[in-house]
Enzyme design. Structure first.
Site, PDB file in Angstrom:
ATOM      1  N   PRO A 124     -18.394 -31.098  -5.893  1.00 33.79           N
ATOM      2  CA  PRO A 124     -18.594 -31.216  -4.450  1.00 33.79           C
ATOM      3  C   PRO A 124     -19.982 -30.816  -3.963  1.00 33.79           C
ATOM      4  O   PRO A 124     -20.295 -31.019  -2.796  1.00 33.79           O
ATOM      5  CB  PRO A 124     -17.552 -30.250  -3.888  1.00 33.79           C
ATOM      6  CG  PRO A 124     -17.427 -29.215  -4.954  1.00 33.79           C
ATOM      7  CD  PRO A 124     -17.574 -29.935  -6.252  1.00 33.79           C
ATOM      8  N   THR A 184     -12.967 -32.864  -7.143  1.00 34.00           N
ATOM      9  CA  THR A 184     -13.061 -33.657  -5.929  1.00 34.00           C
ATOM     10  C   THR A 184     -13.167 -32.762  -4.696  1.00 34.00           C
ATOM     11  O   THR A 184     -12.753 -31.597  -4.717  1.00 34.00           O
ATOM     12  CB  THR A 184     -11.863 -34.630  -5.838  1.00 34.00           C
ATOM     13  OG1 THR A 184     -12.132 -35.560  -4.805  1.00 34.00           O
ATOM     14  CG2 THR A 184     -10.562 -33.895  -5.546  1.00 34.00           C
ATOM     15  N   GLY A 204     -20.741 -37.849  -6.672  1.00 30.85           N
ATOM     16  CA  GLY A 204     -20.252 -36.643  -6.014  1.00 30.85           C
ATOM     17  C   GLY A 204     -18.763 -36.490  -6.293  1.00 30.85           C
ATOM     18  O   GLY A 204     -18.056 -37.489  -6.448  1.00 30.85           O
ATOM     19  N   GLY A 205     -18.290 -35.260  -6.376  1.00 30.21           N
ATOM     20  CA  GLY A 205     -16.863 -35.013  -6.562  1.00 30.21           C
ATOM     21  C   GLY A 205     -16.369 -35.594  -7.861  1.00 30.21           C
ATOM     22  O   GLY A 205     -16.931 -35.352  -8.924  1.00 30.21           O
ATOM     23  N   ASP A 206     -15.314 -36.405  -7.772  1.00 27.94           N
ATOM     24  CA  ASP A 206     -14.760 -37.079  -8.931  1.00 27.94           C
ATOM     25  C   ASP A 206     -14.995 -38.578  -8.775  1.00 27.94           C
ATOM     26  O   ASP A 206     -14.876 -39.113  -7.675  1.00 27.94           O
ATOM     27  CB  ASP A 206     -13.254 -36.792  -9.021  1.00 27.94           C
ATOM     28  CG  ASP A 206     -12.633 -37.463 -10.231  1.00 27.94           C
ATOM     29  OD1 ASP A 206     -12.825 -36.947 -11.341  1.00 27.94           O
ATOM     30  OD2 ASP A 206     -11.992 -38.519 -10.074  1.00 27.94           O
ATOM     31  N   GLU A 233     -28.915   8.295 -36.501  1.00 28.83           N
ATOM     32  CA  GLU A 233     -28.358   7.006 -36.093  1.00 28.83           C
ATOM     33  C   GLU A 233     -29.425   5.975 -35.672  1.00 28.83           C
ATOM     34  O   GLU A 233     -29.360   4.811 -36.085  1.00 28.83           O
ATOM     35  CB  GLU A 233     -27.322   7.237 -34.979  1.00 28.83           C
ATOM     36  CG  GLU A 233     -26.519   6.010 -34.585  1.00 28.83           C
ATOM     37  CD  GLU A 233     -25.880   5.263 -35.768  1.00 28.83           C
ATOM     38  OE1 GLU A 233     -25.517   5.911 -36.753  1.00 28.83           O
ATOM     39  OE2 GLU A 233     -25.799   4.015 -35.687  1.00 28.83           O
ATOM     40  N   ASP A 236     -26.124 -40.643  -7.165  1.00 27.70           N
ATOM     41  CA  ASP A 236     -25.680 -40.694  -5.765  1.00 27.70           C
ATOM     42  C   ASP A 236     -26.410 -39.627  -4.973  1.00 27.70           C
ATOM     43  O   ASP A 236     -26.624 -38.529  -5.472  1.00 27.70           O
ATOM     44  CB  ASP A 236     -24.185 -40.362  -5.696  1.00 27.70           C
ATOM     45  CG  ASP A 236     -23.341 -41.601  -5.633  1.00 27.70           C
ATOM     46  OD1 ASP A 236     -23.913 -42.701  -5.567  1.00 27.70           O
ATOM     47  OD2 ASP A 236     -22.111 -41.462  -5.663  1.00 27.70           O
ATOM     48  N   GLY A 280     -18.597 -28.417   2.224  1.00 26.38           N
ATOM     49  CA  GLY A 280     -17.877 -27.444   1.400  1.00 26.38           C
ATOM     50  C   GLY A 280     -18.633 -27.070   0.135  1.00 26.38           C
ATOM     51  O   GLY A 280     -19.217 -27.936  -0.514  1.00 26.38           O
ATOM     52  N   LYS A 323     -26.169 -43.743  -0.187  1.00 24.18           N
ATOM     53  CA  LYS A 323     -26.577 -43.753   1.211  1.00 24.18           C
ATOM     54  C   LYS A 323     -27.570 -42.638   1.504  1.00 24.18           C
ATOM     55  O   LYS A 323     -27.345 -41.488   1.194  1.00 24.18           O
ATOM     56  CB  LYS A 323     -25.320 -43.559   2.061  1.00 24.18           C
ATOM     57  CG  LYS A 323     -25.479 -43.975   3.494  1.00 24.18           C
ATOM     58  CD  LYS A 323     -24.104 -44.074   4.134  1.00 24.18           C
ATOM     59  CE  LYS A 323     -24.178 -43.959   5.636  1.00 24.18           C
ATOM     60  NZ  LYS A 323     -25.165 -44.804   6.269  1.00 24.18           N
ATOM     61  N   MET A 333     -14.174 -38.937   4.539  1.00 24.95           N
ATOM     62  CA  MET A 333     -14.970 -39.877   5.338  1.00 24.95           C
ATOM     63  C   MET A 333     -14.344 -40.139   6.708  1.00 24.95           C
ATOM     64  O   MET A 333     -14.367 -41.273   7.199  1.00 24.95           O
ATOM     65  CB  MET A 333     -15.127 -41.222   4.580  1.00 24.95           C
ATOM     66  CG  MET A 333     -15.929 -41.067   3.299  1.00 24.95           C
ATOM     67  SD  MET A 333     -15.938 -42.552   2.281  1.00 24.95           S
ATOM     68  CE  MET A 333     -14.395 -42.399   1.394  1.00 24.95           C
TER      69      MET A 333
HETATM   70  N1  SAH Z   1     -15.955 -38.980  -5.019  1.00 27.25           N
HETATM   71  C1  SAH Z   1     -16.075 -37.980  -3.982  1.00 27.25           C
HETATM   72  C2  SAH Z   1     -15.838 -38.559  -2.608  1.00 27.25           C
HETATM   73  C3  SAH Z   1     -16.903 -39.510  -2.172  1.00 27.25           C
HETATM   74  S1  SAH Z   1     -16.629 -40.147  -0.578  1.00 27.25           S
HETATM   75  C4  SAH Z   1     -15.114 -36.832  -4.291  1.00 27.25           C
HETATM   76  O1  SAH Z   1     -14.299 -36.934  -5.208  1.00 27.25           O
HETATM   77  O2  SAH Z   1     -15.210 -35.805  -3.612  1.00 27.25           O
HETATM   78  C5  SAH Z   1     -17.612 -39.075   0.409  1.00 27.25           C
HETATM   79  C6  SAH Z   1     -16.749 -38.143   1.190  1.00 27.25           C
HETATM   80  O3  SAH Z   1     -16.332 -37.066   0.374  1.00 27.25           O
HETATM   81  C7  SAH Z   1     -17.440 -37.472   2.352  1.00 27.25           C
HETATM   82  O4  SAH Z   1     -17.487 -38.307   3.498  1.00 27.25           O
HETATM   83  C8  SAH Z   1     -16.553 -36.281   2.575  1.00 27.25           C
HETATM   84  O5  SAH Z   1     -15.368 -36.632   3.245  1.00 27.25           O
HETATM   85  C9  SAH Z   1     -16.175 -35.913   1.162  1.00 27.25           C
HETATM   86  N2  SAH Z   1     -17.085 -34.866   0.627  1.00 27.25           N
HETATM   87  C10 SAH Z   1     -17.909 -34.983  -0.395  1.00 27.25           C
HETATM   88  N3  SAH Z   1     -18.547 -33.815  -0.620  1.00 27.25           N
HETATM   89  C11 SAH Z   1     -18.087 -32.947   0.302  1.00 27.25           C
HETATM   90  C12 SAH Z   1     -18.338 -31.577   0.590  1.00 27.25           C
HETATM   91  N4  SAH Z   1     -19.208 -30.864  -0.128  1.00 27.25           N
HETATM   92  N5  SAH Z   1     -17.676 -30.991   1.620  1.00 27.25           N
HETATM   93  C13 SAH Z   1     -16.788 -31.700   2.350  1.00 27.25           C
HETATM   94  N6  SAH Z   1     -16.514 -32.989   2.105  1.00 27.25           N
HETATM   95  C14 SAH Z   1     -17.136 -33.611   1.098  1.00 27.25           C
END
Ligand code: SAH
Length: 489
Positions: free
Chosen positions: A227, A333, A303-305, A22, A250, A414, A272, A385
């Site tokens: 996030p 988000t 960040g996030g959406d 084999e 950002d 988070g 910021k 926020m």
């Molecule tokens: N567009 C982003 C939000 C931007 S505003 C989204 O969809 O998540 C920024 C806020 O998002 C922060 O003040 C906090 O309230 C939240 N945020 C972003 N990242 C975070 C994380 N890793 N853990 C907890 N809150 C978070």
């Protein structure tokens, strides 16, 4: 790195496989993928080897190994499956400087055979220096799942077009973008499916488009980068990052995500700085427009959406007003990611039919929200926020009649390594933020409750309470009195 990976041109070379079982069949099968001339020496060859010899794919000698078998050989396998029999083969190969691999024996081997993902002409070789063939196979399976079987065919079709495209599209970065469009668009689909006519039509279309305008207009892609955790980003976002010429980033977006982009992409940081000033929105809009008008693919990393507290509308309208195209790629988000981390569903069948997300940020010091609606028992909402205005949020909710024992869960950072989470209640919520020194970014969940969902609080989520049993008792008696008063009119 103990082993150096190379791809050998096997055309016109000779390979020797010693052994008939084999392991010999497997190595011969691999070698047959190339144009190498194969000789197998085996006293008792497997039926498959005999069949290959009969069809002229290999030469087969039914006898023991002789040193002269190595004459003119480039690469050899000792595949007898027997250490005693392999040893003299390895020694003879070494004496003649023939590359030798003894199957399953690292010591006498000059090289090892990697796990191979074959999408000819694309070949991916995976090696673990012999430490774990099982892991190598796992990686191979992952890669194969990502590369459709027609991938090699597409690469070959693209290879044939290189000269034609180089001739038609002179500018190097325009040419790169041309290829990116071609390999993502209808050409990809056609080439993967092996439809050469449709592929050719797609190429002709793209070439005509490239020829008609001197400079293609730039584009802005708003990318939701999730996030914070490096792997909470979509595949689509990852691909878009690889296409971008300019990144407008950002500061909430971690480096791990930015790393997905090409090294040469220009990086512009906005937003910021912790404790510092933020870039004015007008300036960010102007940057997007300026870079886009230069014909660049501009990735706006958020960040996030982008559509959740992301000021996407302002950026989109500024970019569109300048005549540029905008694409939006959704991201996870913060509220969704944080809820997932702490195992707290945001809706519950028949119990929790809606939840609200809102911003706790103020433009002019006052938070203008419908506090009565928010304070309603059974209502659930997530606040972005909100940390800096915690005491105002608490005061307004209590004033609007919210129960002091309304559950509040706080998730700070988070999905990041610095993540912390606390379970408290409205009455204690300000004290919790203060004594635990909770800072942004954090999500505040109001009115969500593990118990109501039939779940339990994860043990790493710290419970925080200062509400004494006496207070709770006083309060509930006051509630009964108030309810009685209300019912009695
Ligand atoms: N567009 C982003 C939000 C931007 S505003 C989204 O969809 O998540 C920024 C806020 O998002 C922060 O003040 C906090 O309230 C939240 N945020 C972003 N990242 C975070 C994380 N890793 N853990 C907890 N809150 C978070």
């Amino acid at each position: 790195m103990k082993y150096f990976p190379v791809f050998l041109d096997m055309r016109g070379k000779r390979a020797l496989v010693v052994g008939g079982g084999e392991p010999a069949v497997q190595k011969t099968r691999l070698l047959m993928k190339t144009a190498v001339v194969i000789t197998v020496v085996a006293e008792k060859p497997d039926a498959e080897l005999v069949a290959w010899a009969a069809s002229g794919c290999i030469a087969l000698h039914r006898r023991p190994f002789e040193e002269s078998d190595l004459d003119g050989v480039f690469i050899a396998y000792g595949a007898t499956g027997d250490h005693e029999q392999n040893a003299p083969i390895a020694a003879a190969a070494k004496a003649r400087n023939v590359l030798i691999n003894v199957v399953d024996e690292l010591d006498p081997s000059d090289f090892i055979t990697p796990a191979i993902v074959d999408r000819d002409p694309i070949t991916i070789a995976i090696g673990t220096e012999g430490s774990s063939p099982v892991l190598a196979r796992e990686i191979k399976t992952h890669l194969e799942a990502h590369l459709p079987p027609g991938f090699g065919r597409m690469a070959r079709a693209a290879g044939k077009l290189r000269e034609r495209v180089a001739h038609a599209v002179k500018d190097i970065s325009a040419r790169r973008r041309f290829w990116e469009r071609l390999l993502q668009g209808s050409f990809r689909a056609a080439a993967l499916a092996g439809d050469t006519q449709a592929a050719e039509r797609a190429v002709a279309r793209e070439l005509a488009a490239a020829g008609s305008s001197n400079r293609e207009p730039g584009r802005v892609i708003l990318i939701g980068c999730g996030p914070g955790a490096g792997d909470l980003i979509t595949l689509r976002a990852q691909l878009a990052l690889q296409r971008a010429d300019v990144l407008v980033i950002d500061r909430l977006v971690p480096n791990e995500i930015v790393e997905h982009a090409r090294r040469e992409a220009k990086r512009i940081y906005v937003g910021k700085t912790p404790g510092g000033p933020s870039t004015p929105q007008d300036e960010i809009n102007a940057t997007l427009v300026r870079e886009g008008l230069q014909g660049q693919v501009v990735a706006r990393l958020k960040g996030g959406d982008a559509f959740v507290f992301g000021r996407a509308a302002e950026e989109m309208s500024a970019v569109r007003a300048a005549g540029l195209n905008v694409e939006v790629i959704p991201g996870i988000t913060a509220a969704h990611a944080c809820a997932a981390r702490i195992g707290l569903p945001l809706t519950l069948r028949s119990k929790l039919r809606e939840f609200t997300i809102l911003t706790g940020a103020t433009a002019d010091g006052e938070l203008d929200l419908d506090w009565r609606a928010l304070a309603r028992h059974g209502h659930a909402f997530a606040v972005y926020m909100g940390v800096d205005n915690a005491s105002q949020i608490r005061r307004e909710l209590l004033k609007a009649g919210a129960r002091p024992d309304m559950p509040v869960v706080i998730v700070e950072n988070g999905t990041l390594v610095s993540e912390r989470a606390f379970a408290t209640m409205l009455h204690d919520f300000g004290a919790c933020i203060e004594s635990e020194r909770i800072v942004a970014p954090a999500i505040l969940f109001f009115g969500f409750d593990w118990q109501a969902a039939g779940l339990t609080r994860p043990s790493w989520v710290k419970a925080f309470t200062t509400m004494t049993p006496e207070f709770a008792e006083d309060w509930s008696q006051a509630q009964v009195a108030e309810a009685t008063h209300w019912v009695m009119g």
